[in-house]
Design an enzyme around this catalytic site. Sequence first.
Site, mmCIF file in Angstrom:
data_model
loop_
_atom_site.group_PDB
_atom_site.id
_atom_site.type_symbol
_atom_site.label_atom_id
_atom_site.label_comp_id
_atom_site.label_asym_id
_atom_site.label_seq_id
_atom_site.Cartn_x
_atom_site.Cartn_y
_atom_site.Cartn_z
ATOM 1 N N HIS A 166 -4.936 -3.027 5.334
ATOM 2 C CA HIS A 166 -4.864 -2.064 4.234
ATOM 3 C C HIS A 166 -3.417 -1.764 3.864
ATOM 4 C CE1 HIS A 166 -5.319 2.110 2.476
ATOM 5 N NE2 HIS A 166 -6.300 1.494 1.849
ATOM 6 N N CYS A 167 -2.547 -1.669 4.867
ATOM 7 C CA CYS A 167 -1.138 -1.336 4.624
ATOM 8 C C CYS A 167 -0.437 -2.385 3.774
ATOM 9 C CB CYS A 167 -0.389 -1.213 5.948
ATOM 10 S SG CYS A 167 -1.035 0.037 7.070
ATOM 11 N N ARG A 168 -0.918 -3.620 3.803
ATOM 12 C CA ARG A 168 -0.178 -4.739 3.226
ATOM 13 C C ARG A 168 -0.795 -5.259 1.925
ATOM 14 N NH1 ARG A 168 0.945 -7.931 9.014
ATOM 15 N NH2 ARG A 168 1.046 -6.025 10.268
ATOM 16 N N ASN A 223 -8.363 0.351 8.970
ATOM 17 C CA ASN A 223 -7.305 -0.097 8.064
ATOM 18 C C ASN A 223 -7.788 -1.289 7.238
ATOM 19 O OD1 ASN A 223 -4.350 -1.339 7.462
ATOM 20 N ND2 ASN A 223 -4.198 0.810 8.032
ATOM 21 N N ARG A 225 0.837 -1.202 0.000
ATOM 22 C CA ARG A 225 0.000 0.000 0.000
ATOM 23 C C ARG A 225 0.868 1.248 0.000
ATOM 24 N NH1 ARG A 225 -4.924 1.215 -1.370
ATOM 25 N NH2 ARG A 225 -5.297 -0.926 -0.684
#
Length: 555
Positions: free
Chosen positions: A368-370, A316, A145
Amino acid sequence: MKKLILLAVLLPVICVFAQNKAADPDLVKRTEEWFKNNPNSMPHWMTPDELERINEIGKGFIETQPPVGPVRQTAEFERMQSVLIRNPFGIPVDFIKQLSLVTDVVTIVATTNIRRTVINTYLSAGIDTSKCDFLLAPSDSYWTRDYGPWYVVDGNNTVGICDFIYNRPRPNDDDIPVQMAPFLNEPLYGMRVSHTGGNYMTDGMGISASTQIVYEESLSQLGVSAEEVDQKMNDYLGIHTYHVVQDPNDTYIDHIDCWGKFLDVDKILIREVPSSHPQYDEIEATAAYFASQISSYGNNYQLFRVNTPNNEPYTNSLILNDHVFVPIMGTAYDAAALAVYEAAMPGYTITGVLNNTATPWESTDALHCRTRGTIDKEMLNIYHVAQVLNKDSSGDYGINAKIVSYGSHTITSAQLIYKVNEGDWITLPMTLSKDNYTAVIPHQASGSQISYYIHAEDNSGRVENHPFIGQADPHRFTLTGGLEAPLNLTVTSSLNSALLDWDPVAGASVYRIYRSADPYSGFVFLNTSGTDSYTDTTVSAANKYFYYVTAGDTK
């Protein structure tokens, strides 16, 4: 082999720790602990070594010319053809299987041997590998992300990649958008702004939001001012309204996806905490700010709150076509968090995702970050400014949309489907005129509520609705007495601004200004004015602009 990799990563870091007497002891300890457990990925934060190499950020970056305008950046809640992840993984394999049931999965792998290993892992997990592809490229971490590509559509309706400078001295991660461009056979644009995908959300219609680090780091790392950032966001991404706010969480990461998320063009989710929480005042002030802002539809944002008393990362989440994957923690608060998504996004499949691996969800780093969606480059796009404000009941109600196949496929069907109050759904064909599809809802009685959505198909088999989920959550407006439209709109242009004037409307307390590059369609909410004039300072002398203005009695 694992120990050898650990030593290869840690030895240079240990040397720097020994040399850097001023390094924060807590940061040193946290970083050492990270590499013991995660030898194949850099941490989310900058290590002491990286803090010594900040001057390397942006080194060798080549800024290109912007896309041919008008340019539009796509949103997370549009159609995706795949999702980008990285191996070694930061997400559970069973979650990858869930992703593969929604769309294709593209995995970043460093070597062909690793690719074979990952394929075997996928087969063992029951994943259909015909839905899997691989980008062969080195990488430094699994936060796709943060460093993954952003997607834009140029004035010729061609999907491309906009690359930015990743705000970490991690050249392999920073190069992934460059690698993705030929992988997807898409044009590449370079925008000289220090940024990160976890600190960014956009509505697909020219409004975006981030925390203040985009300004701070672009200036400190690149010498690019806030004003220059705003201009580049407009030139490369088509962003005319950029909400840059202080991080209410006050954490090391300062990412917007740790506390907020656009769920749709006019829907925003913001975390909620008890009044005893140390960041309560800041979080409430941020929620109040966004609740007072105007969406691209011309209405105030619909604000949804999710309870995060222990800093749970519920915002997230990943929107992937008609699914929403929400990180859950295995606590009593999970069910309420999922219920908020269900209320905010009717018709979507809401799925909670646990992560009991060695890389668990954290308040500053979760699902979400990954992950990073890849926009459908041949998308059937319905561009429509939804009618959600009260309307005058004295006439008929025209609904307009620009429907375009980014794959140059033939539009085979365009329909407006509506109902009055709780009546039956009625289907109207939309007629095409100069790339603009139109249908007219006949006059209805004052006080009636109109619900509607747009449905389109092309000869590639693609089927889309606007809003994305269609009938389960249609657009709605209510018929009232209303105000007359402002008359005698004039535009006086200069090099970098356009002055709009119009006749005042009796009873109006606010005017809403809309702008497009096309006189027949594509109008997007620009701003409001409390007087009978407005100056647009986001214009470029190289482009043409068209405007219309509406009058209202409330903001």
